[in-house]
Motif scaffolding. Structure first.
Motif, mmCIF file in Angstrom:
data_model
loop_
_atom_site.group_PDB
_atom_site.id
_atom_site.type_symbol
_atom_site.label_atom_id
_atom_site.label_comp_id
_atom_site.label_asym_id
_atom_site.label_seq_id
_atom_site.Cartn_x
_atom_site.Cartn_y
_atom_site.Cartn_z
ATOM 1 N N SER A 31 1.932 -5.629 18.056
ATOM 2 C CA SER A 31 1.675 -5.683 16.614
ATOM 3 C C SER A 31 0.884 -4.462 16.154
ATOM 4 O O SER A 31 1.117 -3.924 15.058
ATOM 5 C CB SER A 31 0.935 -6.974 16.250
ATOM 6 O OG SER A 31 -0.318 -7.051 16.909
ATOM 7 N N THR A 32 -0.048 -3.994 16.992
ATOM 8 C CA THR A 32 -0.820 -2.796 16.656
ATOM 9 C C THR A 32 0.080 -1.567 16.604
ATOM 10 O O THR A 32 -0.002 -0.752 15.674
ATOM 11 C CB THR A 32 -1.942 -2.572 17.685
ATOM 12 O OG1 THR A 32 -2.828 -3.700 17.674
ATOM 13 C CG2 THR A 32 -2.727 -1.308 17.360
ATOM 14 N N LEU A 33 0.954 -1.423 17.586
ATOM 15 C CA LEU A 33 1.874 -0.282 17.623
ATOM 16 C C LEU A 33 2.836 -0.307 16.444
ATOM 17 O O LEU A 33 3.150 0.739 15.858
ATOM 18 C CB LEU A 33 2.653 -0.285 18.940
ATOM 19 C CG LEU A 33 1.832 -0.003 20.209
ATOM 20 C CD1 LEU A 33 2.673 -0.262 21.452
ATOM 21 C CD2 LEU A 33 1.322 1.438 20.206
ATOM 22 N N LEU A 34 3.291 -1.492 16.071
ATOM 23 C CA LEU A 34 4.166 -1.614 14.902
ATOM 24 C C LEU A 34 3.411 -1.231 13.630
ATOM 25 O O LEU A 34 3.933 -0.513 12.769
ATOM 26 C CB LEU A 34 4.697 -3.047 14.788
ATOM 27 C CG LEU A 34 5.789 -3.465 15.778
ATOM 28 C CD1 LEU A 34 6.000 -4.981 15.732
ATOM 29 C CD2 LEU A 34 7.104 -2.751 15.461
ATOM 30 N N GLU A 36 13.062 -0.152 18.023
ATOM 31 C CA GLU A 36 12.519 0.068 19.366
ATOM 32 C C GLU A 36 11.917 -1.217 19.923
ATOM 33 O O GLU A 36 12.014 -1.487 21.122
ATOM 34 C CB GLU A 36 11.459 1.170 19.327
ATOM 35 C CG GLU A 36 12.040 2.557 19.105
ATOM 36 C CD GLU A 36 10.963 3.590 18.861
ATOM 37 O OE1 GLU A 36 11.213 4.779 19.144
ATOM 38 O OE2 GLU A 36 9.865 3.215 18.379
ATOM 39 N N TYR A 37 11.309 -2.005 19.041
ATOM 40 C CA TYR A 37 10.764 -3.297 19.469
ATOM 41 C C TYR A 37 11.881 -4.223 19.939
ATOM 42 O O TYR A 37 11.761 -4.873 20.984
ATOM 43 C CB TYR A 37 9.991 -3.953 18.329
ATOM 44 C CG TYR A 37 9.773 -5.434 18.548
ATOM 45 C CD1 TYR A 37 8.899 -5.893 19.533
ATOM 46 C CD2 TYR A 37 10.471 -6.377 17.787
ATOM 47 C CE1 TYR A 37 8.721 -7.250 19.756
ATOM 48 C CE2 TYR A 37 10.296 -7.730 18.003
ATOM 49 C CZ TYR A 37 9.422 -8.166 18.987
ATOM 50 O OH TYR A 37 9.258 -9.508 19.210
ATOM 51 N N TYR A 38 12.971 -4.281 19.166
ATOM 52 C CA TYR A 38 14.098 -5.130 19.553
ATOM 53 C C TYR A 38 14.668 -4.700 20.905
ATOM 54 O O TYR A 38 15.025 -5.532 21.745
ATOM 55 C CB TYR A 38 15.202 -5.074 18.495
ATOM 56 C CG TYR A 38 14.863 -5.792 17.206
ATOM 57 C CD1 TYR A 38 14.070 -6.942 17.206
ATOM 58 C CD2 TYR A 38 15.345 -5.329 15.978
ATOM 59 C CE1 TYR A 38 13.766 -7.598 16.025
ATOM 60 C CE2 TYR A 38 15.039 -5.988 14.792
ATOM 61 C CZ TYR A 38 14.251 -7.121 14.820
ATOM 62 O OH TYR A 38 13.946 -7.776 13.652
ATOM 63 N N ILE A 63 0.615 3.504 24.175
ATOM 64 C CA ILE A 63 -0.817 3.519 23.849
ATOM 65 C C ILE A 63 -1.414 4.901 24.097
ATOM 66 O O ILE A 63 -2.268 5.380 23.333
ATOM 67 C CB ILE A 63 -1.569 2.454 24.684
ATOM 68 C CG1 ILE A 63 -1.170 1.051 24.231
ATOM 69 C CG2 ILE A 63 -3.083 2.633 24.557
ATOM 70 C CD1 ILE A 63 -1.749 -0.058 25.097
ATOM 71 N N SER A 64 -0.969 5.558 25.148
ATOM 72 C CA SER A 64 -1.518 6.878 25.498
ATOM 73 C C SER A 64 -1.236 7.929 24.429
ATOM 74 O O SER A 64 -1.880 8.977 24.397
ATOM 75 C CB SER A 64 -0.948 7.340 26.844
ATOM 76 O OG SER A 64 0.445 7.613 26.738
ATOM 77 N N LYS A 73 3.961 3.484 15.521
ATOM 78 C CA LYS A 73 4.200 4.123 16.813
ATOM 79 C C LYS A 73 5.324 3.421 17.574
ATOM 80 O O LYS A 73 5.749 3.877 18.628
ATOM 81 C CB LYS A 73 2.927 4.106 17.658
ATOM 82 C CG LYS A 73 1.782 4.903 17.054
ATOM 83 C CD LYS A 73 2.159 6.374 16.887
ATOM 84 C CE LYS A 73 1.000 7.176 16.317
ATOM 85 N NZ LYS A 73 1.358 8.613 16.147
ATOM 86 N N LEU A 74 5.765 2.315 17.005
ATOM 87 C CA LEU A 74 6.878 1.561 17.566
ATOM 88 C C LEU A 74 7.704 1.049 16.393
ATOM 89 O O LEU A 74 7.199 0.302 15.552
ATOM 90 C CB LEU A 74 6.362 0.381 18.404
ATOM 91 C CG LEU A 74 7.412 -0.510 19.082
ATOM 92 C CD1 LEU A 74 8.118 0.255 20.206
ATOM 93 C CD2 LEU A 74 6.757 -1.771 19.651
#
Length: 241
Positions: free
Chosen positions: A42-45, A54-56, A12-13, A49-50
């Motif tokens: 979900s926002t980062l995806l 990386e999520y997995y 987030i930063s 940014k993700l």
């Protein structure tokens, strides 16, 4: 949860609209299964940014750190201490059998398992949670590498009613086991007698972050439980002369 929070905070930063997202999180209304973590991920995806990979990876790491978090979701004490703990031990040591008057004419519910037609076994289980937190059990559940204080209280302990005790301690990521003879519990300096007024021979023992190392000699790996039970029984017989 702490590590996941730190990982997401780091992502987030890096956002240009970091302040805006954090404000949204402060005002966020969560209804199962949509919550703060789902919103952040979900926002980062969506903002790239993700990545999916990386999520997995984030997901797999979280699961490995919280393999036994579901145990903290068992709210009923008997559901945890009896149904789950005894069922878990039965899976690890199939030789354990439930006692009955047919096997032991003196049996009246005073212990949990019978082994080799002679060894009376009492099971005590507890969960490591943040001692200073007022949150629900799953939220204050600790991982094995946490530096926070915990107090696992093995209650209604009756050394005279069994030969061997099995203690089960649950953390988010690991389950630990200790096997002691009944005399080793009764004579332990941390065992306090008289938990309930009038219950002669009943007491409790607190396994805490500042004394757990003193029980290292009794800790066993799950695949060594059967042998440890028999060894503890031999120690008990020897102590009784």
């Amino acid at each position: 949860m702490e590590k996941l929070r730190a990982q997401l905070d780091e992502l987030i930063s890096r956002l240009e609209n970091e302040t805006e997202l954090r404000q949204r999180l402060d005002d966020l209304l969560s209804v199962f299964p949509f919550n703060e973590y789902e919103y952040i991920i979900s926002t980062l995806l969506g903002l790239d940014k993700l990545s999916l990979d990386e999520y997995y990876e984030l997901r797999d790491e979280y699961i490995s750190r919280n393999m036994f978090l579901y145990v903290f979701e068992i709210s009923a004490p008997r559901g945890f201490g009896e149904t789950w703990a005894q069922g878990h031990l039965k899976e690890l040591v199939p030789e354990l059998v439930k006692p009955s008057r047919k096997r032991d004419h003196n049996y009246s519910g005073q212990y949990d398992f019978y082994l080799d037609e002679k060894i009376r076994i009492e099971v005590k289980a507890s969960r490591a949670v943040d001692f200073n937190s007022r949150e629900s059990l799953p939220v204050k559940a600790l991982s094995s590498d946490s530096n926070k204080s915990f107090d696992m209280n093995f209650q209604q302990t009756k050394p005279a009613c069994c030969d061997v005790f099995i203690w089960v301690g649950v953390w988010r990521d690991v389950i630990r086991y200790w096997v002691l003879s009944s005399d080793e519990v009764a004579n332990n300096k941390y065992f306090s007698k008289g938990q309930h007024r009038g219950n002669v021979g009943e007491g409790q023992l607190h396994l805490k972050d500042d004394n757990i190392s003193e029980f290292a000699e009794y800790e066993v790996k799950p695949n060594c439980l059967l042998g440890a039970i028999r060894e503890a029984y031999q120690r008990q017989m020897k102590s009784q002369g």
